[in-house]
Design a protein around this motif. Structure first.
Motif, PDB file in Angstrom:
ATOM      1  N   LEU A  63       8.337  -3.341  10.240  1.00  0.00           N
ATOM      2  CA  LEU A  63       8.230  -4.776  10.363  1.00  0.00           C
ATOM      3  C   LEU A  63       7.684  -5.314   9.044  1.00  0.00           C
ATOM      4  O   LEU A  63       7.918  -6.485   8.455  1.00  0.00           O
ATOM      5  N   VAL A  64       6.898  -4.827   7.797  1.00  0.00           N
ATOM      6  CA  VAL A  64       6.562  -5.280   6.674  1.00  0.00           C
ATOM      7  C   VAL A  64       7.347  -4.915   5.326  1.00  0.00           C
ATOM      8  O   VAL A  64       7.325  -5.541   4.572  1.00  0.00           O
ATOM      9  N   THR A  65       8.359  -4.033   5.857  1.00  0.00           N
ATOM     10  CA  THR A  65       9.167  -3.623   4.527  1.00  0.00           C
ATOM     11  C   THR A  65       9.992  -4.825   4.034  1.00  0.00           C
ATOM     12  O   THR A  65      10.044  -5.285   2.721  1.00  0.00           O
ATOM     13  N   PRO A  66      10.430  -5.859   4.995  1.00  0.00           N
ATOM     14  CA  PRO A  66      11.214  -7.056   4.411  1.00  0.00           C
ATOM     15  C   PRO A  66      10.341  -7.933   3.552  1.00  0.00           C
ATOM     16  O   PRO A  66      10.772  -8.547   2.885  1.00  0.00           O
ATOM     17  N   PHE A  67       8.907  -7.722   3.809  1.00  0.00           N
ATOM     18  CA  PHE A  67       8.150  -8.492   3.144  1.00  0.00           C
ATOM     19  C   PHE A  67       7.570  -8.067   1.899  1.00  0.00           C
ATOM     20  O   PHE A  67       6.730  -8.606   0.954  1.00  0.00           O
ATOM     21  N   GLY A  68       8.000  -6.747   1.616  1.00  0.00           N
ATOM     22  CA  GLY A  68       7.755  -6.194   0.377  1.00  0.00           C
ATOM     23  C   GLY A  68       6.143  -5.362   0.321  1.00  0.00           C
ATOM     24  O   GLY A  68       5.832  -5.072  -0.838  1.00  0.00           O
ATOM     25  N   LEU A  69       5.912  -5.485   1.357  1.00  0.00           N
ATOM     26  CA  LEU A  69       4.588  -4.693   1.670  1.00  0.00           C
ATOM     27  C   LEU A  69       4.789  -3.042   1.458  1.00  0.00           C
ATOM     28  O   LEU A  69       5.668  -2.545   1.881  1.00  0.00           O
ATOM     29  N   LYS A  70       3.647  -2.296   0.939  1.00  0.00           N
ATOM     30  CA  LYS A  70       3.576  -0.724   0.967  1.00  0.00           C
ATOM     31  C   LYS A  70       3.653  -0.450   2.317  1.00  0.00           C
ATOM     32  O   LYS A  70       3.022  -1.018   3.012  1.00  0.00           O
ATOM     33  N   THR A  71       4.211   0.656   2.179  1.00  0.00           N
ATOM     34  CA  THR A  71       4.149   1.529   3.638  1.00  0.00           C
ATOM     35  C   THR A  71       3.516   2.791   3.176  1.00  0.00           C
ATOM     36  O   THR A  71       3.432   3.563   4.298  1.00  0.00           O
ATOM     37  N   SER A  72       3.119   3.114   2.290  1.00  0.00           N
ATOM     38  CA  SER A  72       1.976   4.260   1.951  1.00  0.00           C
ATOM     39  C   SER A  72       1.514   3.801   0.521  1.00  0.00           C
ATOM     40  O   SER A  72       1.775   3.037  -0.147  1.00  0.00           O
ATOM     41  N   GLY A  73       0.478   4.854   0.163  1.00  0.00           N
ATOM     42  CA  GLY A  73      -0.097   4.934  -0.881  1.00  0.00           C
ATOM     43  C   GLY A  73       0.433   5.779  -1.961  1.00  0.00           C
ATOM     44  O   GLY A  73       0.111   6.052  -3.035  1.00  0.00           O
ATOM     45  N   GLU A  74       1.738   6.229  -1.607  1.00  0.00           N
ATOM     46  CA  GLU A  74       2.389   7.096  -2.600  1.00  0.00           C
ATOM     47  C   GLU A  74       2.903   6.512  -4.088  1.00  0.00           C
ATOM     48  O   GLU A  74       2.871   5.203  -3.893  1.00  0.00           O
ATOM     49  N   GLY A  75       2.384   7.022  -5.130  1.00  0.00           N
ATOM     50  CA  GLY A  75       2.674   6.501  -6.537  1.00  0.00           C
ATOM     51  C   GLY A  75       1.484   5.827  -6.863  1.00  0.00           C
ATOM     52  O   GLY A  75       1.265   5.388  -7.868  1.00  0.00           O
ATOM     53  N   ALA A  76       0.408   5.349  -5.994  1.00  0.00           N
ATOM     54  CA  ALA A  76      -0.886   4.932  -6.471  1.00  0.00           C
ATOM     55  C   ALA A  76      -1.743   5.874  -7.128  1.00  0.00           C
ATOM     56  O   ALA A  76      -1.441   7.145  -6.767  1.00  0.00           O
ATOM     57  N   PRO A  77      -2.432   5.573  -7.903  1.00  0.00           N
ATOM     58  CA  PRO A  77      -3.373   6.587  -8.599  1.00  0.00           C
ATOM     59  C   PRO A  77      -4.176   7.153  -7.422  1.00  0.00           C
ATOM     60  O   PRO A  77      -4.704   6.481  -6.509  1.00  0.00           O
ATOM     61  N   ALA A  78      -4.044   8.609  -7.368  1.00  0.00           N
ATOM     62  CA  ALA A  78      -4.917   9.431  -6.515  1.00  0.00           C
ATOM     63  C   ALA A  78      -5.267  10.442  -7.076  1.00  0.00           C
ATOM     64  O   ALA A  78      -4.846  11.591  -6.918  1.00  0.00           O
ATOM     65  N   PRO A  79      -6.520  10.516  -7.580  1.00  0.00           N
ATOM     66  CA  PRO A  79      -7.208  11.723  -8.200  1.00  0.00           C
ATOM     67  C   PRO A  79      -7.206  12.901  -7.064  1.00  0.00           C
ATOM     68  O   PRO A  79      -7.534  14.120  -7.672  1.00  0.00           O
TER      69      PRO A  79
END
Length: 162
Positions: A63-79
């Motif tokens: 549902l949120v993909t068409p709005f450009g919202l993230k579907t996970s935190g993959e690629g975000a800084p994750a120490p």
């Protein structure tokens, strides 16, 4: 009573974890003498939680993909790597902080393990800061489900799904 999830007042430093957070809540479950740490508690909640939450997450992502919202935190800084969709931002044996920032809202989940050797408890705190109207709408729409999801996930800390 061990295994019963209760809503409790948040006891985290919201300003340090997510400055400007407009929403905060916390849920706690007693785990007896279980020797788990914050990472294991988070893993049991996120990766071994109820299957209906996985289905709800998949629906949300569609549902949120068409709005450009993230579907996970993959690629975000994750120490600390990822646990499910959540990048681990900081971690000690007693506390794990995960979450990520998106255009519509920023969120953190904080998993705390505390207590003595005979009576320990795990607290899950959620912090949210909205960034625009879409974030405020999203927060309003998910709130009816949030408490149910949090309680259901926490039930798997004591007895993880097999």
């Amino acid at each position: 009573m061990t295994g019963t999830v209760h809503e409790v007042p948040p006891e985290v430093d919201a300003t340090a974890l997510l400055s400007g957070a407009q929403f905060a809540d916390a849920h706690r479950v007693e785990i007896g003498a279980s020797p788990i740490d914050a990472r294991e508690a988070c893993t049991r909640m996120v990766l071994h939680g109820p299957r209906w939450i996985d289905a709800l997450t998949r629906l949300r992502n569609i549902l949120v993909t068409p709005f450009g919202l993230k579907t996970s935190g993959e690629g975000a800084p994750a120490p600390g790597g990822l646990i499910g969709l959540f990048p681990v931002l900081s971690e000690t044996p007693e506390q794990l902080v995960a979450g990520f920032n998106d255009a519509h809202l920023d969120f953190r989940i904080v998993v705390d393990v505390a207590g003595d050797a005979t009576l320990r408890h795990v607290t899950l705190t959620t912090l949210v800061r909205t960034n625009n109207l879409l974030g405020r709408i999203y927060l309003t729409l998910i709130m009816p489900f949030h408490k149910l999801v949090a309680r259901s996930m926490m039930g798997h800390i004591v007895e993880p799904a097999r």
